[in-house]
Scaffold this motif. Structure first.
Motif, PDB file in Angstrom:
ATOM      1  N   PRO A 213       0.080  19.824  -4.472  1.00  0.00           N
ATOM      2  CA  PRO A 213       0.708  20.347  -3.251  1.00  0.00           C
ATOM      3  C   PRO A 213       1.483  21.638  -3.491  1.00  0.00           C
ATOM      4  O   PRO A 213       1.810  22.006  -4.619  1.00  0.00           O
ATOM      5  N   ILE A 214       1.786  22.291  -2.389  1.00  0.00           N
ATOM      6  CA  ILE A 214       2.835  23.298  -2.306  1.00  0.00           C
ATOM      7  C   ILE A 214       3.923  22.686  -1.424  1.00  0.00           C
ATOM      8  O   ILE A 214       3.633  22.171  -0.338  1.00  0.00           O
ATOM      9  N   TRP A 215       5.160  22.690  -1.916  1.00  0.00           N
ATOM     10  CA  TRP A 215       6.260  22.060  -1.191  1.00  0.00           C
ATOM     11  C   TRP A 215       7.085  23.099  -0.443  1.00  0.00           C
ATOM     12  O   TRP A 215       7.296  24.220  -0.930  1.00  0.00           O
ATOM     13  N   TYR A 216       7.546  22.721   0.743  1.00  0.00           N
ATOM     14  CA  TYR A 216       8.526  23.537   1.472  1.00  0.00           C
ATOM     15  C   TYR A 216       9.846  22.777   1.522  1.00  0.00           C
ATOM     16  O   TYR A 216       9.895  21.614   1.927  1.00  0.00           O
ATOM     17  N   THR A 217      10.905  23.463   1.097  1.00  0.00           N
ATOM     18  CA  THR A 217      12.245  22.877   1.140  1.00  0.00           C
ATOM     19  C   THR A 217      13.143  23.795   1.958  1.00  0.00           C
ATOM     20  O   THR A 217      13.274  24.987   1.630  1.00  0.00           O
TER      21      THR A 217
ATOM     22  N   LEU B 237       0.788  -1.233   0.000  1.00  0.00           N
ATOM     23  CA  LEU B 237       0.000   0.000   0.000  1.00  0.00           C
ATOM     24  C   LEU B 237       0.826   1.292   0.000  1.00  0.00           C
ATOM     25  O   LEU B 237       0.467   2.252  -0.698  1.00  0.00           O
ATOM     26  N   PRO B 238       1.933   1.391   0.753  1.00  0.00           N
ATOM     27  CA  PRO B 238       2.657   2.677   0.766  1.00  0.00           C
ATOM     28  C   PRO B 238       3.172   3.117  -0.592  1.00  0.00           C
ATOM     29  O   PRO B 238       3.448   4.310  -0.790  1.00  0.00           O
ATOM     30  N   TYR B 239       3.300   2.193  -1.519  1.00  0.00           N
ATOM     31  CA  TYR B 239       3.883   2.490  -2.825  1.00  0.00           C
ATOM     32  C   TYR B 239       2.824   2.620  -3.914  1.00  0.00           C
ATOM     33  O   TYR B 239       3.131   2.564  -5.096  1.00  0.00           O
ATOM     34  N   GLU B 240       1.579   2.831  -3.471  1.00  0.00           N
ATOM     35  CA  GLU B 240       0.465   2.899  -4.407  1.00  0.00           C
ATOM     36  C   GLU B 240      -0.337   4.190  -4.330  1.00  0.00           C
ATOM     37  O   GLU B 240      -0.969   4.582  -5.317  1.00  0.00           O
ATOM     38  N   TYR B 241      -0.363   4.835  -3.179  1.00  0.00           N
ATOM     39  CA  TYR B 241      -1.278   5.956  -2.959  1.00  0.00           C
ATOM     40  C   TYR B 241      -0.541   7.293  -2.952  1.00  0.00           C
ATOM     41  O   TYR B 241       0.628   7.397  -2.548  1.00  0.00           O
ATOM     42  N   ALA B 242      -1.270   8.327  -3.389  1.00  0.00           N
ATOM     43  CA  ALA B 242      -0.661   9.632  -3.635  1.00  0.00           C
ATOM     44  C   ALA B 242      -0.025  10.230  -2.387  1.00  0.00           C
ATOM     45  O   ALA B 242       1.118  10.704  -2.430  1.00  0.00           O
ATOM     46  N   ARG B 243      -0.747  10.232  -1.276  1.00  0.00           N
ATOM     47  CA  ARG B 243      -0.217  10.883  -0.074  1.00  0.00           C
ATOM     48  C   ARG B 243       1.071  10.202   0.390  1.00  0.00           C
ATOM     49  O   ARG B 243       2.049  10.864   0.741  1.00  0.00           O
ATOM     50  N   SER B 244       1.057   8.894   0.373  1.00  0.00           N
ATOM     51  CA  SER B 244       2.249   8.154   0.763  1.00  0.00           C
ATOM     52  C   SER B 244       3.391   8.405  -0.219  1.00  0.00           C
ATOM     53  O   SER B 244       4.552   8.571   0.180  1.00  0.00           O
ATOM     54  N   ALA B 245       3.069   8.446  -1.524  1.00  0.00           N
ATOM     55  CA  ALA B 245       4.101   8.710  -2.529  1.00  0.00           C
ATOM     56  C   ALA B 245       4.729  10.084  -2.319  1.00  0.00           C
ATOM     57  O   ALA B 245       5.954  10.251  -2.448  1.00  0.00           O
ATOM     58  N   LEU B 246       3.913  11.079  -1.998  1.00  0.00           N
ATOM     59  CA  LEU B 246       4.439  12.420  -1.744  1.00  0.00           C
ATOM     60  C   LEU B 246       5.382  12.414  -0.542  1.00  0.00           C
ATOM     61  O   LEU B 246       6.419  13.094  -0.542  1.00  0.00           O
ATOM     62  N   LYS B 247       5.042  11.644   0.493  1.00  0.00           N
ATOM     63  CA  LYS B 247       5.926  11.531   1.657  1.00  0.00           C
ATOM     64  C   LYS B 247       7.225  10.818   1.286  1.00  0.00           C
ATOM     65  O   LYS B 247       8.318  11.239   1.683  1.00  0.00           O
ATOM     66  N   LEU B 248       7.113   9.721   0.545  1.00  0.00           N
ATOM     67  CA  LEU B 248       8.314   8.997   0.118  1.00  0.00           C
ATOM     68  C   LEU B 248       9.212   9.893  -0.730  1.00  0.00           C
ATOM     69  O   LEU B 248      10.443   9.773  -0.685  1.00  0.00           O
ATOM     70  N   GLY B 249       8.598  10.784  -1.491  1.00  0.00           N
ATOM     71  CA  GLY B 249       9.380  11.720  -2.289  1.00  0.00           C
ATOM     72  C   GLY B 249      10.247  12.624  -1.433  1.00  0.00           C
ATOM     73  O   GLY B 249      11.397  12.927  -1.783  1.00  0.00           O
ATOM     74  N   LEU B 250       9.707  13.061  -0.285  1.00  0.00           N
ATOM     75  CA  LEU B 250      10.504  13.881   0.624  1.00  0.00           C
ATOM     76  C   LEU B 250      11.696  13.099   1.156  1.00  0.00           C
ATOM     77  O   LEU B 250      12.820  13.623   1.257  1.00  0.00           O
ATOM     78  N   GLN B 251      11.462  11.851   1.503  1.00  0.00           N
ATOM     79  CA  GLN B 251      12.534  10.991   2.013  1.00  0.00           C
ATOM     80  C   GLN B 251      13.621  10.780   0.964  1.00  0.00           C
ATOM     81  O   GLN B 251      14.815  10.878   1.252  1.00  0.00           O
ATOM     82  N   GLN B 252      13.188  10.517  -0.278  1.00  0.00           N
ATOM     83  CA  GLN B 252      14.153  10.319  -1.355  1.00  0.00           C
ATOM     84  C   GLN B 252      14.933  11.603  -1.645  1.00  0.00           C
ATOM     85  O   GLN B 252      16.124  11.557  -1.942  1.00  0.00           O
TER      86      GLN B 252
END
Length: 624
Positions: A615-619, A323-338
């Motif tokens: 989203p709006i991203w903060y970096t 599931l974590p690798y399928e849904y948008a919200r989780s993907a957006l979080k994984l993107g921050l980690q990557q």
């Protein structure tokens, strides 16, 4: 005549020069180049040129009919009824499968190149027989594609179909009034797992027609698709992008942290994916892809039109670790980690909705839903209808009609309704998704929006001047200051009132963990949060027997300015808006009323339609 033409040219030049010079004008819009209008459309629609659409009943509605319907014309569906949109769309992309493009119409027409092959004769006979034979043929073709057999691949047939598709798009494209995009679907599905993308061209047939579509026969690796897109731009001087489908039937592959070879993602991979895939399809007929209740257990609205029985052909059941690798919200979080590891975010994706309808009819409103396949067009039987086929492994694929969602549409903030302007807006992620209703949503992030700023008539000017819109980036946080977000939402003028506006935050905390939280920002009916911070429900006015509802609850507009109370200036984060309508009848309830039937099942009679912004991203600023 020459004098008039010359004066018009001179005036236009002077006006343009004045605007560029930043001169003031009595006209409040002079010199402003940001979008003032949202445009509605569908970037994922199949016609009879897709093999599965044709073999599931779409025998006679080619791309021309899809564009005519989207422009507001009446079309006779396969069930004999007249279908028509309540309001025309602003844009449409026909995205037929690149694999065996135009195969079934060519088989039906007795194409000698196809019927000269034994497999072509067999598929033609199965197609002619219809029913389960046609369905079996469809799964034979799926198997052929999955195993890269190319049993009936023919470049001449493909060229004929592609020329017809590109010509139809050019014929129905009318800049300023209706945009017909040229595109197709790259349909790779290893083991039945959905890694599909739709490919969108900004160009006309003179460029898009120079190269045949890149299919999974060429490669099932997305990196090879991206190479093809680069080759296309280099060769033609055109522009192109790819849009990944909602990942809920990818069984953990769509947003995996490894590539197709099983290797960890690299910076080059992240840069390339971000370059070619600016947005993702977050909701469609095969269920909603924002999040899953097991991924977001504290989100009371997470379990919406959940579709998690397995992959596309039912050969591999869903497990929680996928599931974590399928849904948008989780993907957006994984993107921050990557991004923290690689320096680039591979999943920096905006959001759109689209239908994935295979009927040639982009109609996804609950009271005007024409199903995924033509066998699911309105009928007394469609909700309970279960087509099935036994595969080679003995497993049976089945799908009840009532499991399909009436969803969704793409909303694009663009300067005008043209291919170039809409394409530019999608590239910059100034987009949002809805499950069907055409609610209007604005979302800005900045550092110094005043609490009442959204109430000003020029709040949009202020949003662009002092911050960034949906799809944008915030950096360089001022000392001791948290970001502030301005959101304004209005109901669909012909639809239901709004329940609430929420901001969903995801972040990568100081310990390297991924976090999320949903904040209520504005809501209707003077409700007050309870001790746990939760709002009472808005209520439900749905009359199931009559398939009606009332706007006696909710609000026509909701606005708010919200400052993040949990902001960490060193923590990467994203923020997107979710807008919820009051409950309205689900399409199955409209069916029950229209066909005068009662069903005893667990399918909900009402739903809360919604919108999801990019989203709006903060970096945070780089250290050192």
């Amino acid at each position: 005549m020459k004098k008039t033409t010359l004066s018009v040219i001179i005036s236009a030049t002077l006006l343009s020069s004045a605007a560029q010079a930043g001169e003031t004008s009595y006209s409040p819009m002079a010199g402003k180049d940001y979008p003032q209008q949202v445009f509605w459309g569908d970037t994922h629609l199949h016609t009879s040129y897709s093999f599965d659409a044709a073999m599931m009943g779409n025998k006679g509605l080619p791309p021309e009919d899809a564009y005519r319907f989207a422009r507001g014309e009446e079309i006779r569906a396969h069930n004999g009824m007249i279908a028509k949109l309540n309001r025309p769309l602003d844009f449409l992309m026909v995205s037929d499968h690149a694999e065996y493009l135009g195969l079934v119409p060519m088989l039906g027409a007795g194409n000698d190149l196809l019927l000269s092959e034994p497999v072509g004769q067999r598929w033609a006979e199965m197609l002619k027989a219809g029913g389960q034979e046609s369905l079996k043929a469809m799964f034979e073709i799926h198997h052929d594609i999955n195993n890269n057999h190319k049993s009936l691949a023919n470049a001449e047939v493909e060229r004929s179909a592609w020329d017809a598709i590109t010509a139809a798009a050019d014929r129905y494209n009318e800049p300023g009034k209706f945009t017909a995009f040229i595109g197709y679907e790259w349909t790779t599905m290893p083991g039945g797992n959905n890694l599909h993308r739709v490919v969108m061209f900004a160009d006309d047939a003179s460029k898009a027609g120079q190269m045949l579509p890149f299919s999974s026969f060429d490669s099932e690796d997305p990196e090879e698709l991206w190479k093809f897109l680069q080759t296309y731009e280099d060769k033609t001087g055109g522009r192109v992008l790819a849009i990944p489908h909602n990942g809920n039937v990818s069984n953990g592959l769509m947003f995996a942290l490894t590539d197709r070879k099983g290797q960890p993602l690299t910076r080059q991979y992240a840069e390339t994916r971000s370059r070619w895939e600016p947005v993702m399809e977050v909701t469609q007929i095969k269920g909603d892809g924002e999040t899953h209740p097991k991924l977001s257990p504290d989100d009371e609205f997470a379990d919406f039109e959940t579709w998690d029985k397995g992959n596309l052909i039912g050969l591999e059941l869903k497990t929680d670790d996928m599931l974590p690798y399928e849904y948008a919200r989780s993907a957006l979080k994984l993107g921050l980690q990557q991004e923290a590891e690689l320096g680039v975010n591979p999943f920096k994706l905006g959001m759109i909705g689209s239908s994935d309808a295979h009927t040639s009819l982009s109609a996804v409103e609950e009271n005007n839903f024409w199903g995924k396949f033509s066998v699911y067009e309105p009928s007394a039987e469609r909700a309970a209808h279960v087509p099935y086929v036994k595969g080679e492994n003995g497993k049976v694929f089945s799908l009840r009609g009532e499991e399909m969602s009436a969803s969704g549409y793409a909303a694009v903030w663009a300067t005008e309704n043209t291919r170039d302007a809409l394409f530019d807006a999608i590239k910059r992620r100034e987009t949002y998704a809805t499950t069907g209703p055409r609610m209007t949503v604005r979302f800005f992030g900045g550092w110094d929006f005043a609490t009442d700023e959204v109430s000003y008539p020029d709040y949009v000017d202020r949003g662009y001047a002092k911050g960034v819109p949906m799809g944008g980036d915030l950096t360089q946080a001022p000392a001791d200051q948290a970001p502030t977000f301005m959101v304004a939402a209005s109901r669909d003028p012909e639809g239901a009132n709004l329940d609430r506006v929420q901001i969903v935050k995801g972040w990568h905390d100081g310990d390297g963990n991924l976090q999320e939280k949903v904040y209520d920002v504005a809501w209707s009916d003077n409700r007050q949060p309870n001790d746990a911070g939760k709002l009472p429900t808005v209520g439900n006015t749905v009359n199931v027997d009559d398939a009606t509802w009332s706007n006696s609850i909710g609000s026509a507009e909701l606005t708010g300015v919200w400052t993040d109370p949990d902001f960490g200036p060193s923590e990467r984060a994203f923020y997107y808006v979710r807008v919820l309508q009051i409950p309205t009848p689900r399409w199955t309830a409209y069916d029950e009323h229209y066909f005068d039937q009662q069903r005893d099942n667990d399918t909900p009679d009402s739903i809360q339609e919604r919108a999801y912004t990019s989203p709006i991203w903060y970096t945070p600023a780089l250290e050192g």
